[in-house]
Design a protein around this motif. Sequence first.
Motif, PDB file in Angstrom:
ATOM      1  N   VAL A 119     -55.022 -72.262 -31.051  1.00  0.00           N
ATOM      2  CA  VAL A 119     -54.495 -71.610 -32.250  1.00  0.00           C
ATOM      3  C   VAL A 119     -54.298 -72.670 -33.322  1.00  0.00           C
ATOM      4  O   VAL A 119     -54.058 -73.855 -33.027  1.00  0.00           O
ATOM      5  CB  VAL A 119     -53.159 -70.901 -31.959  1.00  0.00           C
ATOM      6  N   GLY A 120     -54.403 -72.268 -34.582  1.00  0.00           N
ATOM      7  CA  GLY A 120     -54.215 -73.222 -35.658  1.00  0.00           C
ATOM      8  C   GLY A 120     -54.503 -72.593 -37.008  1.00  0.00           C
ATOM      9  O   GLY A 120     -54.512 -71.373 -37.152  1.00  0.00           O
ATOM     10  N   PHE A 121     -54.768 -73.455 -38.000  1.00  0.00           N
ATOM     11  CA  PHE A 121     -55.011 -72.968 -39.359  1.00  0.00           C
ATOM     12  C   PHE A 121     -55.928 -73.931 -40.088  1.00  0.00           C
ATOM     13  O   PHE A 121     -56.119 -75.087 -39.675  1.00  0.00           O
ATOM     14  CB  PHE A 121     -53.696 -72.813 -40.123  1.00  0.00           C
ATOM     15  N   THR A 122     -56.470 -73.437 -41.172  1.00  0.00           N
ATOM     16  CA  THR A 122     -57.258 -74.265 -42.085  1.00  0.00           C
ATOM     17  C   THR A 122     -56.793 -73.989 -43.504  1.00  0.00           C
ATOM     18  O   THR A 122     -56.330 -72.885 -43.817  1.00  0.00           O
ATOM     19  CB  THR A 122     -58.763 -73.928 -41.973  1.00  0.00           C
ATOM     20  N   GLY A 123     -56.910 -74.981 -44.362  1.00  0.00           N
ATOM     21  CA  GLY A 123     -56.548 -74.823 -45.761  1.00  0.00           C
ATOM     22  C   GLY A 123     -55.088 -75.122 -46.027  1.00  0.00           C
ATOM     23  O   GLY A 123     -54.302 -75.444 -45.136  1.00  0.00           O
ATOM     24  N   GLY A 124     -54.727 -75.039 -47.309  1.00  0.00           N
ATOM     25  CA  GLY A 124     -53.347 -75.265 -47.706  1.00  0.00           C
ATOM     26  C   GLY A 124     -53.025 -76.721 -47.987  1.00  0.00           C
ATOM     27  O   GLY A 124     -53.908 -77.597 -47.994  1.00  0.00           O
ATOM     28  N   PRO A 125     -51.772 -77.048 -48.217  1.00  0.00           N
ATOM     29  CA  PRO A 125     -51.351 -78.417 -48.538  1.00  0.00           C
ATOM     30  C   PRO A 125     -51.666 -79.428 -47.449  1.00  0.00           C
ATOM     31  O   PRO A 125     -51.729 -80.632 -47.727  1.00  0.00           O
ATOM     32  CB  PRO A 125     -49.832 -78.276 -48.733  1.00  0.00           C
ATOM     33  N   ALA A 126     -51.873 -78.972 -46.207  1.00  0.00           N
ATOM     34  CA  ALA A 126     -52.152 -79.913 -45.120  1.00  0.00           C
ATOM     35  C   ALA A 126     -53.486 -80.626 -45.311  1.00  0.00           C
ATOM     36  O   ALA A 126     -53.700 -81.706 -44.749  1.00  0.00           O
ATOM     37  CB  ALA A 126     -52.133 -79.185 -43.771  1.00  0.00           C
ATOM     38  N   ASP A 127     -54.401 -80.044 -46.097  1.00  0.00           N
ATOM     39  CA  ASP A 127     -55.700 -80.681 -46.320  1.00  0.00           C
ATOM     40  C   ASP A 127     -55.638 -81.786 -47.366  1.00  0.00           C
ATOM     41  O   ASP A 127     -56.570 -82.578 -47.488  1.00  0.00           O
ATOM     42  CB  ASP A 127     -56.721 -79.621 -46.768  1.00  0.00           C
ATOM     43  N   ALA A 128     -54.557 -81.829 -48.120  1.00  0.00           N
ATOM     44  CA  ALA A 128     -54.450 -82.845 -49.177  1.00  0.00           C
ATOM     45  C   ALA A 128     -54.165 -84.218 -48.581  1.00  0.00           C
ATOM     46  O   ALA A 128     -53.491 -84.338 -47.552  1.00  0.00           O
ATOM     47  CB  ALA A 128     -53.359 -82.451 -50.163  1.00  0.00           C
ATOM     48  N   GLU A 129     -54.672 -85.236 -49.243  1.00  0.00           N
ATOM     49  CA  GLU A 129     -54.443 -86.614 -48.806  1.00  0.00           C
ATOM     50  C   GLU A 129     -53.065 -87.070 -49.287  1.00  0.00           C
ATOM     51  O   GLU A 129     -52.809 -87.164 -50.479  1.00  0.00           O
ATOM     52  CB  GLU A 129     -55.534 -87.537 -49.359  1.00  0.00           C
ATOM     53  N   VAL A 130     -52.160 -87.337 -48.344  1.00  0.00           N
ATOM     54  CA  VAL A 130     -50.810 -87.804 -48.660  1.00  0.00           C
ATOM     55  C   VAL A 130     -50.585 -89.110 -47.904  1.00  0.00           C
ATOM     56  O   VAL A 130     -50.707 -89.167 -46.676  1.00  0.00           O
ATOM     57  CB  VAL A 130     -49.744 -86.767 -48.267  1.00  0.00           C
ATOM     58  N   VAL A 131     -50.244 -90.160 -48.653  1.00  0.00           N
ATOM     59  CA  VAL A 131     -50.107 -91.481 -48.027  1.00  0.00           C
ATOM     60  C   VAL A 131     -48.940 -91.508 -47.050  1.00  0.00           C
ATOM     61  O   VAL A 131     -49.072 -91.962 -45.917  1.00  0.00           O
ATOM     62  CB  VAL A 131     -49.927 -92.558 -49.118  1.00  0.00           C
ATOM     63  N   GLU A 132     -47.810 -91.045 -47.491  1.00  0.00           N
ATOM     64  CA  GLU A 132     -46.622 -91.100 -46.637  1.00  0.00           C
ATOM     65  C   GLU A 132     -46.316 -89.712 -46.054  1.00  0.00           C
ATOM     66  O   GLU A 132     -45.197 -89.214 -46.134  1.00  0.00           O
ATOM     67  CB  GLU A 132     -45.432 -91.612 -47.445  1.00  0.00           C
ATOM     68  N   ARG A 133     -47.316 -89.086 -45.469  1.00  0.00           N
ATOM     69  CA  ARG A 133     -47.140 -87.761 -44.878  1.00  0.00           C
ATOM     70  C   ARG A 133     -46.283 -87.870 -43.617  1.00  0.00           C
ATOM     71  O   ARG A 133     -46.568 -88.684 -42.726  1.00  0.00           O
ATOM     72  CB  ARG A 133     -48.486 -87.140 -44.554  1.00  0.00           C
ATOM     73  N   ILE A 134     -45.250 -87.026 -43.536  1.00  0.00           N
ATOM     74  CA  ILE A 134     -44.367 -87.013 -42.365  1.00  0.00           C
ATOM     75  C   ILE A 134     -44.830 -85.973 -41.351  1.00  0.00           C
ATOM     76  O   ILE A 134     -44.816 -86.222 -40.147  1.00  0.00           O
ATOM     77  CB  ILE A 134     -42.907 -86.744 -42.800  1.00  0.00           C
ATOM     78  N   ASN A 135     -45.244 -84.817 -41.836  1.00  0.00           N
ATOM     79  CA  ASN A 135     -45.718 -83.766 -40.945  1.00  0.00           C
ATOM     80  C   ASN A 135     -46.863 -83.021 -41.616  1.00  0.00           C
ATOM     81  O   ASN A 135     -47.111 -83.177 -42.820  1.00  0.00           O
ATOM     82  CB  ASN A 135     -44.590 -82.808 -40.543  1.00  0.00           C
ATOM     83  N   THR A 136     -47.563 -82.192 -40.796  1.00  0.00           N
ATOM     84  CA  THR A 136     -48.764 -81.512 -41.289  1.00  0.00           C
ATOM     85  C   THR A 136     -48.620 -79.991 -41.247  1.00  0.00           C
ATOM     86  O   THR A 136     -49.004 -79.298 -42.178  1.00  0.00           O
ATOM     87  CB  THR A 136     -49.993 -81.936 -40.463  1.00  0.00           C
TER      88      THR A 136
END
Length: 393
Positions: free
Chosen positions: A75-92
């Motif tokens: 199970v999962g997802f595609t698209g949304g803010p998780a696809d953006a490149e974030v340098v200091e990403r804490i979670n997805t």
Amino acid sequence: MQVNKKIIAIFSVLMVAMLLAPSLQARPTGISNVETGCSCHTGSPSSDVSAFMTLANGSELPDEYNAAQTYSLLVGFTGGPADAEVVERINTGGFNLVASKGTLASSDDSTQLMAGQLTHTESGNDQTSWAIEWTSPTSGTSSFTLTVNSVNGDNQATDADHWAQSTFTMSSMGGGAEPLEDANGLTVLFSAIILVMLLLFVAVVYVFYRTNPEGFSWSAFAPWIADWLTSTDHKKIGTLYFVAGLFYFVVGGVLALLMRTQLAVPGNDFLTKDEYNQFFTLHGTIMIFLAAMPMINGFANWIVPLQIGAKDLAFPRINAMAFWLNPVASVLLDINPSHHGLELIRERPCGLLVKSCWSRHPPSLELTSLPQLHQCVHLVWVGCKCLFSLGQF
């Protein structure tokens, strides 16, 4: 003071509603109770996020499942803010999965069960897909509600995070309908008769209560009902005829519903051929001899003495006896009290009913059959009742 009471009442209702409302836990360590949506991020789902549910190898989720088999799912997802490149990403992202049937289970430490629902763990909130396991039920259709959340990685529940929800279904091999236990027509019939009797008893008690609401007591109920059942007054006997006629009218209506259930769809096996003939015979006989004729007797008992100015009928006790022949005749009609008793009823329940249909002509009418003989005796009793009743007018 009146205003204060209203405020207290409203406040109490709000407090109870808050206590009874399902708790919503939205945090990186997992989420539950989001079947109606994820209100902690935004009020409506986002179109740029798509939830998916497949087999573990990536192939499409099958429409049917094998009973009691464990499936490895993804199970999962595609698209949304998780696809953006974030340098200091804490979670997805995270997810919540609810299955209407079957058993969900974790396959690794990235998922967990929370309140009976499967969701991500703190170590699994930095990914967009999760491997899970599902053990199918023995039968029926299972509906999966998958809610996913694509986050921007700032560890804050804001509108910048987008969520979506999708529903997936799987049915058992051979169809998704639950197997229903075969219903016995006679069992349904007598269950309905018992229900009608209970409703009649409640109605009688209510009538007794309405006669004297302040002085209602069960000790006074027995003399009151005994007076009605042993009365020779033409008005009371007429009322008893009406009550009995309405009771058997409902019983005959139940039989009609059972027959219509059998005829509702082609090839229906709710009733067997013999059961249908038996119920058809009972329906016609009950409607004529135990419903319509008592109604006529009820009107006659009530109206004729009043029309001619008589205090009562010529032979009140014979009139009362004529009424009480009806219940005895109905017992002879409905069931065959053979010497085998309950053992025969369990083995051959519908073999105890008559099935000569409307005409009662050979070959349908066989006097060698005990139910047929009892129906003939029933008609003799009804005939005696008619003679005793009509002899009064």
